[in-house]
Design a protein around this motif. Sequence first.
Motif, short mmCIF file in Angstrom:
data_model
loop_
_atom_site.label_atom_id
_atom_site.label_comp_id
_atom_site.label_asym_id
_atom_site.label_seq_id
_atom_site.Cartn_x
_atom_site.Cartn_y
_atom_site.Cartn_z
N VAL A 224 0.94 -1.47 0.40
CA VAL A 224 -0.12 0.11 -0.02
C VAL A 224 0.96 1.31 0.16
CG1 VAL A 224 -1.58 1.29 1.66
CG2 VAL A 224 -2.20 -1.13 1.01
N PRO A 225 1.74 1.04 1.21
CA PRO A 225 3.35 2.42 0.73
C PRO A 225 3.82 2.86 -0.62
CG PRO A 225 2.61 1.69 2.84
CD PRO A 225 1.82 0.37 1.36
N LEU A 226 3.55 1.68 -0.99
CA LEU A 226 5.09 1.29 -2.17
C LEU A 226 3.74 2.37 -3.36
CD1 LEU A 226 6.16 -1.35 -4.01
CD2 LEU A 226 4.87 -0.25 -5.47
N VAL A 227 2.32 1.63 -3.75
CA VAL A 227 1.88 2.38 -5.18
C VAL A 227 1.38 2.80 -4.24
CG1 VAL A 227 -0.49 1.25 -6.21
CG2 VAL A 227 1.27 -0.78 -5.49
N VAL A 228 0.64 3.56 -2.98
CA VAL A 228 0.08 5.53 -3.31
C VAL A 228 1.06 5.89 -2.68
CG1 VAL A 228 -0.84 6.52 -1.05
CG2 VAL A 228 -1.66 4.40 -1.56
N GLY A 229 2.48 5.62 -2.75
CA GLY A 229 3.76 6.39 -2.75
C GLY A 229 4.14 6.50 -4.22
N SER A 230 4.45 6.31 -5.31
CA SER A 230 4.59 5.97 -6.59
C SER A 230 3.64 7.10 -7.75
CB SER A 230 4.62 4.71 -6.72
OG SER A 230 5.13 3.65 -6.82
N VAL A 231 1.85 6.77 -6.68
CA VAL A 231 1.39 7.84 -7.98
C VAL A 231 1.69 9.09 -7.22
CG1 VAL A 231 -0.64 8.01 -8.22
CG2 VAL A 231 0.17 5.81 -8.01
N LEU A 232 1.87 9.70 -6.13
CA LEU A 232 2.48 10.87 -5.56
C LEU A 232 3.02 11.11 -5.37
CD1 LEU A 232 0.55 9.88 -1.98
CD2 LEU A 232 -0.40 10.60 -4.07
N HIS A 233 3.94 10.38 -6.13
CA HIS A 233 6.12 10.78 -6.17
C HIS A 233 6.12 10.79 -7.43
CE1 HIS A 233 10.25 10.25 -6.51
NE2 HIS A 233 9.92 11.26 -5.04
N ALA A 234 5.49 9.89 -8.50
CA ALA A 234 5.60 10.17 -9.93
C ALA A 234 5.06 11.62 -10.58
CB ALA A 234 5.06 9.48 -10.75
N LEU A 235 3.78 12.18 -9.61
CA LEU A 235 3.18 13.89 -9.56
C LEU A 235 3.56 14.72 -9.12
CD1 LEU A 235 -0.52 12.07 -9.76
CD2 LEU A 235 0.60 12.24 -11.45
N GLY A 236 4.66 14.31 -7.81
CA GLY A 236 5.76 15.12 -7.88
C GLY A 236 4.58 16.22 -6.18
N LEU A 237 3.80 15.56 -6.04
CA LEU A 237 2.24 15.41 -4.82
C LEU A 237 2.96 15.63 -3.28
CD1 LEU A 237 -0.47 14.29 -6.39
CD2 LEU A 237 0.39 17.10 -5.66
N ILE A 238 4.52 14.63 -3.30
CA ILE A 238 5.28 14.21 -1.94
C ILE A 238 6.73 14.21 -2.58
CG2 ILE A 238 4.74 11.90 -2.56
CD1 ILE A 238 4.24 11.72 0.61
N GLU A 239 7.08 13.80 -1.15
CA GLU A 239 8.78 13.78 -1.75
C GLU A 239 9.82 12.80 -0.76
OE1 GLU A 239 13.05 15.76 -1.11
OE2 GLU A 239 11.15 17.26 -0.75
N ILE A 240 9.91 11.40 -1.02
CA ILE A 240 10.34 10.76 0.37
C ILE A 240 11.39 11.27 0.24
CG2 ILE A 240 10.20 8.26 -0.25
CD1 ILE A 240 7.40 9.20 -0.21
N GLU A 241 11.29 10.87 1.47
CA GLU A 241 12.74 11.70 2.76
C GLU A 241 12.65 9.91 3.51
OE1 GLU A 241 15.16 14.89 5.04
OE2 GLU A 241 13.69 15.29 3.76
N LEU A 242 14.23 9.42 3.64
CA LEU A 242 14.68 8.41 4.31
C LEU A 242 15.79 8.99 4.50
CD1 LEU A 242 12.43 5.50 2.25
CD2 LEU A 242 11.69 6.09 4.24
N PRO A 243 16.24 8.83 5.55
CA PRO A 243 17.88 8.80 5.91
C PRO A 243 18.68 7.16 6.31
CG PRO A 243 16.47 9.42 8.13
CD PRO A 243 15.48 9.42 7.14
N GLU A 244 19.66 7.25 5.50
CA GLU A 244 20.34 5.88 6.10
C GLU A 244 20.36 4.77 7.20
OE1 GLU A 244 21.39 4.48 4.05
OE2 GLU A 244 21.10 5.76 2.29
N TRP A 245 20.37 6.33 8.63
CA TRP A 245 19.92 5.27 9.53
C TRP A 245 18.17 4.99 9.91
CZ3 TRP A 245 15.69 6.13 12.87
CH2 TRP A 245 15.18 8.04 12.62
#
Length: 362
Positions: A224-245
Motif C-alpha cells: 500500500v505505501p509502495l503503490v500510493v507513494g509511487s503515484v504521489l511521488h511521480a505526480l510531484g505531490l510528495i517527496e520521499i525522505e528516508l535517512p540512512e539510519w
Amino acid sequence: MVPVNGPALPVLARLPRAGQWAVLLAVSAVVAGLLEAAALPAALLLGPMVAGILVGVVGGTIRVPRQPYLGAQAIIGCLIAGAITPGILVSFLQDWPLFLAIVLSTLAASSLLGWLMSRWQVLPGTTGVWGSSPGAATAMVLMAEAFGADARLVAFMQYLRVVCVATAASLIARFWVDTGDAGPAAIDWFPPIDAGPFAATLALAGLGAVAGRRLRIPAGSMLVPLVVGSVLHALGLIEIELPEWLLALAYALIGWNIGLGFTRSVLVHAARALPQILASIAALIAFCSGLAYVLVRTLGVDPLTAYLATSPGGMDSIAIIAASSDVDLPFVMALQTVRFFLVVLLGPAVARFIARRSPHLS
C-alpha cells in the motif's frame, strides 16, 4: 537452569533474551561491515540476515516483534516509491509494448525455472516459483511468506541471485567502461532532515501499513505505501525522505526476521539445493542477456544499457552500477521498474496458477 542429567540446551538458548539480542546486534554489525567493505549489494540487509541465520542455527530463541516488522515493510515500500520519477514514466511510454513483452518473457522464463525446480523436488511446494521471480527480492520474500511458501528458502534463492546478478553486471560494466574510480560513496548516516517531507514519508508509511493490514492484502504493509507513494511521488505531490539510519533499521528488522527463522535442517536443505539454484540463476541471466540482444537489434540501444536494463533483479544495485557508467539511466530504470511492479502484481497469481495445475506442488 539446566538439569544436571538432562539434555544440554543449545548455546544461545542458555543466554537471556537481552544477551541474545546483544550477540545478534554485534554479529550483524560485523558481517554488514565486511559486506559493505566488499561493496556487495544489499549489505545492510544481508548482514543482519546472515547474523540471524547464525544465531538461529546455534539455538537463539529471540524473534522480531510483529509491529516493528510491519513498520519495516512500510519503509521499504516508501523507499521503492521514491525511485519512481517522471523521467521513468516518459521512457516507459515511448516503448511500452516492447517493455511489456520483455518483462512478461522474463517472468515466464523465471516461472518455468521455478516450476521445474519444484517439480524435480529441489525445493518444496511453490518455493521455487517465488524464489525464481526476476526481481523485487525483498517484496517476493515478504509476499511468499504471506502466501504460505517457505520464506527462508525464498530469501536464500532471491538474495543469492541478487549477488550473482550484481557481480555479473559490475564485471560487464567494467569491461565496457572504466569505473575503477567510481567506488561506493561514503554513507552519511545522519544527514540533515527536511521535517516536512520526513513527516509526510512517516505518515505514508504508518497509514499505508495500517491500511494494508485492515484490508488484509498479502504483504499489504509494504504494497500500500509502495503503490500510493509511487503515484504521489511521480505526480510531484510528495517527496520521499528516508535517512540512512532509518533504512538500516528497516533492512535489519527484515533481515533478522528472515534469518532467525532458519534451522539446521533448513540450512542443510538450502546447501543441498545450491548447485541447482546456481544453475537456474545462470540460466535466467543467460535468457535476459538474449533479451538485451533483442533490444540492441530492435531499438539500437547500446549493449551495456540493454544488459543493465534486462538484468534479472537487484534494482537498487543495478541503479548504482548504471549511475556510474555511460548508459541511458532513465531507460535502464524504466525497464527495471516496470518489471518490479509486474512481478509484484503478477507474482501471487502466477504462483497460484502453477500450484493449481501442478498436483505435486500441493
